[in-house]
Design a protein around this motif. Sequence first.
Motif, short mmCIF file in Angstrom:
data_model
loop_
_atom_site.label_atom_id
_atom_site.label_comp_id
_atom_site.label_asym_id
_atom_site.label_seq_id
_atom_site.Cartn_x
_atom_site.Cartn_y
_atom_site.Cartn_z
N LEU A 32 0.82 -1.20 0.00
CA LEU A 32 0.00 0.00 0.00
C LEU A 32 0.86 1.26 0.00
CD1 LEU A 32 -2.52 -1.21 2.71
CD2 LEU A 32 -2.83 -1.28 0.24
N GLN A 33 0.23 2.42 -0.15
CA GLN A 33 0.96 3.69 -0.14
C GLN A 33 1.50 4.02 1.25
OE1 GLN A 33 -1.33 6.93 -1.76
NE2 GLN A 33 -1.49 5.99 -3.76
N GLU A 34 0.88 3.49 2.29
CA GLU A 34 1.32 3.78 3.65
C GLU A 34 1.44 2.49 4.44
OE1 GLU A 34 -0.91 6.77 5.66
OE2 GLU A 34 -1.06 8.03 3.88
N LEU A 35 2.39 2.47 5.36
CA LEU A 35 2.64 1.31 6.21
C LEU A 35 1.41 1.02 7.07
CD1 LEU A 35 4.84 -0.73 7.11
CD2 LEU A 35 5.43 0.88 8.92
N ALA A 36 1.04 -0.24 7.12
CA ALA A 36 -0.13 -0.66 7.91
C ALA A 36 0.28 -1.78 8.86
CB ALA A 36 -1.25 -1.12 6.98
N VAL A 37 1.23 -1.47 9.75
CA VAL A 37 1.75 -2.45 10.69
C VAL A 37 1.75 -1.83 12.09
CG1 VAL A 37 3.78 -3.82 11.33
CG2 VAL A 37 3.24 -3.49 8.95
N GLU A 38 1.48 -2.66 13.08
CA GLU A 38 1.50 -2.17 14.46
C GLU A 38 2.91 -1.70 14.81
OE1 GLU A 38 0.42 -5.03 13.39
OE2 GLU A 38 -1.61 -5.35 14.05
N PRO A 39 3.04 -0.50 15.34
CA PRO A 39 4.36 0.09 15.59
C PRO A 39 5.16 -0.59 16.70
CG PRO A 39 2.61 1.52 16.42
CD PRO A 39 1.94 0.40 15.67
N PHE A 40 4.51 -1.38 17.56
CA PHE A 40 5.22 -2.02 18.66
C PHE A 40 5.88 -3.34 18.25
CE2 PHE A 40 0.76 -3.22 18.79
CZ PHE A 40 0.83 -4.60 18.78
N LEU A 41 5.53 -3.87 17.08
CA LEU A 41 6.17 -5.09 16.60
C LEU A 41 7.59 -4.80 16.13
CD1 LEU A 41 3.34 -6.70 14.42
CD2 LEU A 41 4.04 -7.38 16.72
N THR A 42 8.43 -5.84 16.17
CA THR A 42 9.73 -5.69 15.53
C THR A 42 9.55 -6.00 14.04
OG1 THR A 42 10.40 -8.01 15.78
CG2 THR A 42 10.94 -6.49 17.61
N VAL A 43 10.52 -5.63 13.26
CA VAL A 43 10.47 -5.90 11.82
C VAL A 43 10.31 -7.41 11.60
CG1 VAL A 43 11.85 -5.84 9.69
CG2 VAL A 43 11.78 -3.84 11.21
N ARG A 44 11.09 -8.21 12.31
CA ARG A 44 11.02 -9.67 12.16
C ARG A 44 9.63 -10.19 12.55
NH1 ARG A 44 15.47 -12.55 12.31
NH2 ARG A 44 16.50 -11.12 13.76
N GLN A 45 9.08 -9.69 13.65
CA GLN A 45 7.74 -10.14 14.08
C GLN A 45 6.69 -9.80 13.03
OE1 GLN A 45 7.64 -7.99 17.79
NE2 GLN A 45 8.09 -9.83 19.01
N ALA A 46 6.76 -8.61 12.47
CA ALA A 46 5.78 -8.21 11.46
C ALA A 46 5.86 -9.13 10.25
CB ALA A 46 6.02 -6.76 11.03
N LEU A 47 7.08 -9.45 9.82
CA LEU A 47 7.24 -10.35 8.67
C LEU A 47 6.80 -11.77 9.01
CD1 LEU A 47 10.65 -9.01 7.34
CD2 LEU A 47 8.43 -8.84 6.18
N GLN A 48 7.16 -12.25 10.20
CA GLN A 48 6.75 -13.60 10.61
C GLN A 48 5.24 -13.73 10.69
OE1 GLN A 48 9.09 -13.83 14.24
NE2 GLN A 48 10.56 -15.20 13.27
N ARG A 49 4.60 -12.71 11.25
CA ARG A 49 3.14 -12.75 11.36
C ARG A 49 2.51 -12.83 9.97
NH1 ARG A 49 0.22 -7.58 12.91
NH2 ARG A 49 0.96 -7.21 10.81
N ASN A 50 2.94 -11.96 9.06
CA ASN A 50 2.36 -11.97 7.72
C ASN A 50 2.70 -13.26 6.97
OD1 ASN A 50 1.47 -9.40 8.34
ND2 ASN A 50 1.77 -8.70 6.24
N ALA A 51 3.87 -13.81 7.18
CA ALA A 51 4.24 -15.07 6.53
C ALA A 51 3.26 -16.18 6.93
CB ALA A 51 5.67 -15.46 6.91
#
Length: 180
Positions: free
Chosen positions: A77-96
């Motif tokens: 998307l044009q803007e980030l839509a991820v919870e700011p308290f997650l780490t980068v790895r956690q955000a990717l793992q969750r979406n995976a």
Amino acid sequence: GLVKRFGRTEAVGGISFEVARGEVFALLGPNGAGKTTTVEILEGFTRRDSGLVDVLGHDPADRSTERHLRERMGVVLQELAVEPFLTVRQALQRNAGYYPDPRPVAEVLGLVGLEGKADDRVRTLSGGQQRRLDLGLGIVGNPEILFLDEPTTGFDPSARREAWDVVRALTSGGTTVILT
């Protein structure tokens, strides 16, 4: 023949196009031209008023095939839509976890140049790093088709080149890329 209206405003006026597997297809035009609306219809997030739409052999408006189609597509998307308290790895793992055959998170981190930021919280990332994370979230599912809405906004020239290198690598592997 794709048409979408918002009240009296015709946002998409009967456009037609075909995109081949592994192709990069760009929708270009000024603000308000209907690019994002068209992409949202292709993704299944917005209903069209008329016309035929086929994405990976499915009508994205057909709710009976929605999950199957979503498992095969990536969206940036044009803007980030991820919870700011997650780490980068956690955000990717969750979406995976939403996909049947995701890319390894370590591979995605390398592809988007965030290896050194894997354990940093999303809220601490610069704007360009957030856009890299966006791209990572779009490709972690190993999509057959990737939708990129203004993917390099906020990137410095080096990051922009790296992002296009990722797109080229994806298409050489057969991924279709639709971008605005």
